[in-house]
Design an enzyme around this catalytic site. Structure first.
Site, PDB file in Angstrom:
ATOM      1  N   HIS A 385     -49.426   7.345  98.274  1.00 45.00           N
ATOM      2  CA  HIS A 385     -48.542   6.202  98.548  1.00 45.00           C
ATOM      3  C   HIS A 385     -47.201   6.284  97.834  1.00 45.00           C
ATOM      4  O   HIS A 385     -46.445   5.306  97.832  1.00 45.00           O
ATOM      5  CB  HIS A 385     -49.198   4.886  98.119  1.00 45.00           C
ATOM      6  CG  HIS A 385     -50.418   4.531  98.900  1.00 45.00           C
ATOM      7  ND1 HIS A 385     -50.385   3.707 100.006  1.00 45.00           N
ATOM      8  CD2 HIS A 385     -51.703   4.887  98.748  1.00 45.00           C
ATOM      9  CE1 HIS A 385     -51.613   3.565 100.482  1.00 45.00           C
ATOM     10  NE2 HIS A 385     -52.433   4.282  99.736  1.00 45.00           N
ATOM     11  N   LYS A 578     -40.548  -8.635  97.398  1.00 44.09           N
ATOM     12  CA  LYS A 578     -41.365  -7.446  97.135  1.00 44.09           C
ATOM     13  C   LYS A 578     -41.406  -7.264  95.631  1.00 44.09           C
ATOM     14  O   LYS A 578     -40.683  -7.954  94.909  1.00 44.09           O
ATOM     15  CB  LYS A 578     -40.782  -6.204  97.816  1.00 44.09           C
ATOM     16  CG  LYS A 578     -39.266  -6.024  97.682  1.00 44.09           C
ATOM     17  CD  LYS A 578     -38.769  -4.838  98.485  1.00 44.09           C
ATOM     18  CE  LYS A 578     -38.466  -5.154  99.926  1.00 44.09           C
ATOM     19  NZ  LYS A 578     -39.095  -4.288 100.886  1.00 44.09           N
ATOM     20  N   ARG A 579     -42.248  -6.374  95.123  1.00 43.99           N
ATOM     21  CA  ARG A 579     -42.243  -6.101  93.695  1.00 43.99           C
ATOM     22  C   ARG A 579     -40.817  -5.759  93.270  1.00 43.99           C
ATOM     23  O   ARG A 579     -40.074  -5.130  94.028  1.00 43.99           O
ATOM     24  CB  ARG A 579     -43.171  -4.914  93.377  1.00 43.99           C
ATOM     25  CG  ARG A 579     -44.651  -5.226  93.463  1.00 43.99           C
ATOM     26  CD  ARG A 579     -45.077  -6.309  92.521  1.00 43.99           C
ATOM     27  NE  ARG A 579     -44.926  -5.919  91.145  1.00 43.99           N
ATOM     28  CZ  ARG A 579     -45.903  -5.864  90.241  1.00 43.99           C
ATOM     29  NH1 ARG A 579     -47.131  -6.190  90.585  1.00 43.99           N
ATOM     30  NH2 ARG A 579     -45.662  -5.503  89.008  1.00 43.99           N
ATOM     31  N   LYS A 584     -36.070  -0.300  94.728  1.00 46.99           N
ATOM     32  CA  LYS A 584     -36.032  -1.235  95.860  1.00 46.99           C
ATOM     33  C   LYS A 584     -34.681  -1.962  95.931  1.00 46.99           C
ATOM     34  O   LYS A 584     -34.378  -2.634  96.903  1.00 46.99           O
ATOM     35  CB  LYS A 584     -37.176  -2.244  95.760  1.00 46.99           C
ATOM     36  CG  LYS A 584     -38.564  -1.587  95.876  1.00 46.99           C
ATOM     37  CD  LYS A 584     -39.678  -2.604  95.750  1.00 46.99           C
ATOM     38  CE  LYS A 584     -41.062  -2.008  95.650  1.00 46.99           C
ATOM     39  NZ  LYS A 584     -41.675  -1.638  96.942  1.00 46.99           N
ATOM     40  N   THR A 689     -44.370  -2.354 103.944  1.00 48.04           N
ATOM     41  CA  THR A 689     -45.168  -3.016 104.975  1.00 48.04           C
ATOM     42  C   THR A 689     -44.624  -4.408 105.255  1.00 48.04           C
ATOM     43  O   THR A 689     -44.831  -4.948 106.342  1.00 48.04           O
ATOM     44  CB  THR A 689     -46.653  -3.115 104.569  1.00 48.04           C
ATOM     45  OG1 THR A 689     -46.716  -3.493 103.202  1.00 48.04           O
ATOM     46  CG2 THR A 689     -47.375  -1.800 104.764  1.00 48.04           C
ATOM     47  N   LYS A 693     -43.947  -6.930 108.720  1.00 43.37           N
ATOM     48  CA  LYS A 693     -44.293  -8.355 108.869  1.00 43.37           C
ATOM     49  C   LYS A 693     -43.081  -9.162 109.301  1.00 43.37           C
ATOM     50  O   LYS A 693     -43.169 -10.036 110.169  1.00 43.37           O
ATOM     51  CB  LYS A 693     -44.828  -8.908 107.538  1.00 43.37           C
ATOM     52  CG  LYS A 693     -46.126  -8.258 107.112  1.00 43.37           C
ATOM     53  CD  LYS A 693     -46.497  -8.577 105.665  1.00 43.37           C
ATOM     54  CE  LYS A 693     -47.552  -7.581 105.198  1.00 43.37           C
ATOM     55  NZ  LYS A 693     -47.747  -7.557 103.744  1.00 43.37           N
TER      56      LYS A 693
HETATM   57  C1  F58 Z   1     -46.891   1.163  97.948  1.00 42.44           C
HETATM   58  N1  F58 Z   1     -47.357   1.599  96.677  1.00 42.44           N
HETATM   59  C2  F58 Z   1     -45.623   1.877  98.364  1.00 42.44           C
HETATM   60  N2  F58 Z   1     -48.218   1.230  94.603  1.00 42.44           N
HETATM   61  O1  F58 Z   1     -44.636   1.705  97.357  1.00 42.44           O
HETATM   62  C3  F58 Z   1     -45.147   1.280  99.673  1.00 42.44           C
HETATM   63  O2  F58 Z   1     -44.011   1.953 100.122  1.00 42.44           O
HETATM   64  C4  F58 Z   1     -46.257   1.384 100.696  1.00 42.44           C
HETATM   65  O3  F58 Z   1     -45.910   0.684 101.848  1.00 42.44           O
HETATM   66  C5  F58 Z   1     -47.543   0.787 100.157  1.00 42.44           C
HETATM   67  O4  F58 Z   1     -47.891   1.398  98.923  1.00 42.44           O
HETATM   68  C6  F58 Z   1     -48.700   0.967 101.092  1.00 42.44           C
HETATM   69  O5  F58 Z   1     -48.804   2.287 101.477  1.00 42.44           O
HETATM   70  C7  F58 Z   1     -47.843   0.704  95.802  1.00 42.44           C
HETATM   71  O6  F58 Z   1     -47.952  -0.465  96.070  1.00 42.44           O
HETATM   72  C8  F58 Z   1     -48.580   0.535  93.529  1.00 42.44           C
HETATM   73  O7  F58 Z   1     -48.585  -0.676  93.487  1.00 42.44           O
HETATM   74  C9  F58 Z   1     -48.953   1.352  92.331  1.00 42.44           C
HETATM   75  C10 F58 Z   1     -50.160   0.776  91.662  1.00 42.44           C
HETATM   76  C11 F58 Z   1     -50.491   1.575  90.423  1.00 42.44           C
HETATM   77  C12 F58 Z   1     -49.340   1.639  89.477  1.00 42.44           C
HETATM   78  C13 F58 Z   1     -48.107   2.199  90.149  1.00 42.44           C
HETATM   79  C14 F58 Z   1     -47.768   1.396  91.408  1.00 42.44           C
END
Ligand code: F58
Length: 847
Positions: A385, A578-579, A584, A689, A693
């Site tokens: 991811h 978003k985070r 971002k 994602t 939405k």
């Molecule tokens: C997200 N990753 C991607 N990781 O950033 C986003 O582009 C994608 O759409 C989504 O996955 C689904 O595929 C993500 O959310 C985390 O939250 C990690 C969790 C563990 C620590 C580092 C960030």
């Protein structure tokens, strides 16, 4: 008497428990409103969670949820039984995160009983809308990755796929975000404080999980992991209903606990209370919080424990189920295992499933290495991811040897065999081995590279959008591609159309159903393309506009409620949620807003009147220790504080920081959005994602060619997308140019930064944030995320947005085209692809 029988109802009227005319009778499968009301009333009385005679919204919510659960349990049991009888191949989705959000609206909607429940609750003196809002979000995840897992579960059930989700039952999920004068403050969010009606503890599903200890070798060379500490993994199952189908799958969440015999009564009676319950308290730590801080060694160890706990418990359960199969009758062929079991790793967090499956097969089941390796590699698949180097997990070998000595032996062996393979059959790659190996034996800090372990041990590796998968193949995993060209796939992410359109925007949904003359789009999202031919139709446009306006009004009320800010539903609603992360580029957004504000202030009234009035909403949580992300939150709030109280601009600009962004807040924001920002530095957002939405809800996107934006733009048409910024393949050169002093900032960018520095938004010290944009190189400097480079084209794109919004017909057409082009982004499509191209599983309809 403290618990008085007479209590005030939510409307202020005195109520005496559940309204008397509804008899409390158990009707678990009720469909008719009177029977449903009776069943709710039954739960209020006979499944109490509070003092008797109360029927305020909180009690009403629990009783309602329990009555819905009755129906789910029926379907759920039938599903279990059917899968057991028919014995199909099943998928097990291993994820450290799930962002489930609320379950009640979703369950009622999937079961198709909204109307009956609304009527039933009315009979009990409550409104369904008010009741569902009592539920706390289950926020067992951070962001996109966790929400994706939850969308996938919904699609698996809807597509009648035999599949399970496995995760951890964190007591404290993602923190609640409070905004104070200092910016973001994190508060523990206890979603279990007052009981969750959606989880069923399975006292019979419990497995031991070991930590620490050592490896014992017996005279015949057989190795076994013994000693250390053993905690118990206890299963809590959450029902996952599919949309309008009987199939109801399970999300199995593990909780760690110690047994009664681990409690030392002797020590306790001797007054040594802490020592007496040591294992209980250590077990309690494992699932206490999502992502415990990992700055300390203890923190790192705890995270590794969490990961292993998930993997070990889940695999023991999977193996147990494999052996329980009816036709296995006490003997089973392990070569059959990959024909019955597919395990998907959601990122590298559950990588330990690989050595744990090897260990269970070899040490517990007696298989040899080759046989165990064959089974493991045919069973496990891995989804990546991120390409961000800091997010690629590397675990200290020292910590791993201490916590999981047998697994480290296995990992060493996998690494050794991988090297041997390169030395014998791919000598051309020998120079690449140092970076391809699983073990990085740098004496300063020896680590295990989890992504490498996943790539070497999985049958399939996938990225989450086409651009991201291409980058994986051409950069991150390029050397492995030459060994296993067919191992790498793309599976563009998706979102569930149920939660993200059908249930969160019933108004727009009815219009879509009316114009398509079918509601089949809810499970066949490609049908939305049928709206294209009506995009110019004035009647559709006017219905569309009024649905959007209703959603905007609802959102305005919400914003007033949570922030006190009054926003104008006639202004353009521009949202980025978003985070918070530098890649971002929420910073670019707010600098754009700052520039706009400054220009508005400089304008004469007649110039201002020509401007498009905007409400900019930004929301998201910053990781507690991420300084610059927290500074962005603070800056947005400070800008809002100044702009929103400035009468010179108030008719033209408002800036709102939406606090505590989570799934439920998203369900309020997205339907009311008109423009949303997906503006990451190209090549850095794997997919995104929320972009899907927003587009699905007829919201236009301003964005870069990054992640799934690329495919969204292809689907909805380039005329309906506000594109700007550098492309992914240009980024490395742009960074090089900057290092060489070749970057010339746009005056608008300089002016915006200068305005902040002048103290226009207060005297807070934003320098770490602003300094990150300065200089040409260096850690945290040199504008690594290219905000300065992309700023002028971003501002130009915003200008195009303003112009487009003035042309109402054009805007509405673009909005309809966005929804119409969103069919591809259903998670049903994504999951169908996983099922066919990775898992090799078929649907298994419960009759
Ligand atoms: C997200 N990753 C991607 N990781 O950033 C986003 O582009 C994608 O759409 C989504 O996955 C689904 O595929 C993500 O959310 C985390 O939250 C990690 C969790 C563990 C620590 C580092 C960030």
């Amino acid at each position: 008497m403290a618990a008085t029988a007479e209590v005030k109802g939510n409307n202020g009227a005195a109520k005496l428990g559940v309204p008397g005319k509804i008899p409390p009778v158990s009707y678990p499968l009720a469909e008719e409103p009177n029977e449903i009301a009776s069943n709710i009333s039954f739960h209020a009385k006979y499944s109490p969670h509070f003092s008797p005679f109360k029927f305020e919204p909180e009690q009403a919510y629990l009783a309602t949820a329990e009555s819905v659960r009755d129906r789910l349990i029926q379907q759920w049991n039938e599903t279990y039984l059917h899968y057991h009888k028919t014995d199909p191949k099943q998928t097990y989705y291993l994820s450290m995160e799930y962002l489930q959000g609320r379950a009640l609206t979703n369950a009622i909607g999937n079961l198709g009983i909204e109307g009956a429940y609304a009527d039933a609750l009315k009979k009990l003196g409550n409104g369904l809308e008010e009741i569902v809002e009592q539920e706390k979000d289950a926020a067992l995840g951070n962001g996109g990755l966790g929400r994706l897992a939850s969308c996938f579960l919904d699609s698996m059930a809807t597509l009648n796929l035999p599949a399970w989700g496995y995760g951890l039952r964190y007591r404290y999920g993602l923190f609640k975000q409070r905004i104070t004068k200092d910016g973001q403050e994190e508060v523990a969010e206890d979603w279990l404080e007052k009981f969750s009606p959606w989880e069923i503890v399975r006292h019979d599903v419990i497995f031991p999980v070991r930590f620490f200890g050592h490896v014992e070798v017996n005279p015949s060379g057989f190795r076994k992991w013994i000693g250390g500490e053993v905690v118990q993994a206890l299963a809590y199952d959450v029902p996952i209903p599919g949309y309008r189908t009987k199939n109801t799958n399970s999300l199995r969440l593990w909780e760690a606990k110690a047994c009664a015999q681990d409690f030392n009564l002797f020590l306790f009676n001797d007054g040594q209370y802490e020592s007496a319950g040591q294992l209980h308290s250590r077990a309690g730590q494992i699932c206490a919080v999502l992502y415990p801080g990992d700055a300390t060694e203890n923190g790192k160890l705890l995270r590794l424990k969490q990961q292993f706990f998930l993997c070990s418990a889940s695999l023991q359960d999977i193996i147990f189920r494999f052996k329980q199969r009816k036709d296995a009758s006490g003997s089973w062929k392990w070569s059959e295992f990959p024909k019955k079991v597919s395990v998907q790793l959601n990122d590298t967090h559950p990588t330990l499933a690989i050595p744990e499956l090897m260990r269970l097969l070899m040490d517990e089941e007696g298989l040899g290495w080759d046989e165990a390796w064959d089974v493991t590699t045919k069973t496990i698949a891995y989804t990546n991811h991120t390409v961000l180097p800091e997010a690629l997990e590397k675990w200290s070998q020292t910590v791993m040897w201490k916590l999981l000595p047998r697994h480290m032996e296995i990992i060493e062996e996998i690494d050794k065999r991988f090297m041997a393979m390169i030395h014998t059959s791919r000598t051309d790659l020998e120079s690449k081995l140092p970076s391809m190996r699983i073990l990085d034996n740098n004496p300063q800090k020896p680590v295990v590279r989890m992504a490498n372990l996943c790539v070497v041990s999985s049958h399939t590796v996938n990225g989450v959008a086409q651009l991201h998968s291409d980058i994986l193949k051409s950069e991150l995993f390029v050397d492995y591609v030459s060994i296993w060209p067919s191992k790498f796939q793309n599976k563009t992410n998706g979102i569930t159309p149920r939660r993200w359109l059908r249930f969160c925007s019933p108004e727009l949904s009815s219009i879509i159903t009316k114009w398509l003359n079918t509601d089949q789009w809810v499970t066949n999202l490609d049908l939305l393309a049928g709206l294209r031919k009506f995009a110019d139709n004035e009647d559709l446009q006017s219905e569309w506009a009024s649905a959007k306006m209703a959603n905007k009004r609802r959102l305005s009320q919400y914003i007033l409620h949570v922030t006190g800010a009054t926003i104008d539903p006639n202004s353009l609603f521009d949202i980025q949620v978003k985070r918070i992360h530098e890649y971002k580029r929420q910073l670019m957004n707010i600098l754009g807003v700052i520039y706009r504000y400054k220009k508005l202030k400089e304008m004469k009234p007649e110039e201002k009147r020509k401007m498009t009035s905007r409400t900019v909403m930004i929301g998201g949580k910053a990781f507690a220790t991420y300084t610059n992300a927290k500074l962005i939150v603070k800056l947005v709030n400070d800008v809002g504080g100044v702009v929103n109280t400035d009468p010179d601009v108030n008719d033209y600009l408002k800036v709102v920081f939406v606090p505590n962004y989570n799934v439920s807040v998203a369900e309020m924001l997205i339907p009311g959005s008109e423009l949303s920002q997906h503006i990451s530095t190209a090549g850095m957002e794997a997919s995104g994602t929320s972009n899907m939405k927003f587009a699905l809800n007829g919201c236009l996107i301003i964005g870069t060619l990054d992640g799934a934006n690329v495919e969204i733009r292809e689907e909805i048409g380039e005329d309906n997308f506000f594109l700007f910024g550098a492309r992914a393949d240009e980024v490395p050169k742009l960074r090089k140019d900057r290092e060489n002093g070749l970057f010339k900032p746009d005056p608008r960018f300089e002016e915006a930064k200068q305005f902040v520095k002048s103290g226009a938004f207060g005297s807070y010290d934003y320098s770490p944030l602003l300094d990150s944009l300065e200089g040409n190189s260096g850690y945290g400097r040199g504008d690594y995320f290219l905000v300065g480079h992309d700023f002028p084209s971003y501002m130009d794109a915003q200008e195009r947005v303003d112009q487009a919004y003035k042309d109402r017909k054009r805007w509405l057409k673009m909005s309809i085209m966005s929804t119409a082009g969103s069919g591809k982004f259903s998670s049903d499509r994504t999951i169908a692809e996983y099922a066919k191209e990775i898992w090799n599983i078929q649907e298994c309809n419960v009759p």
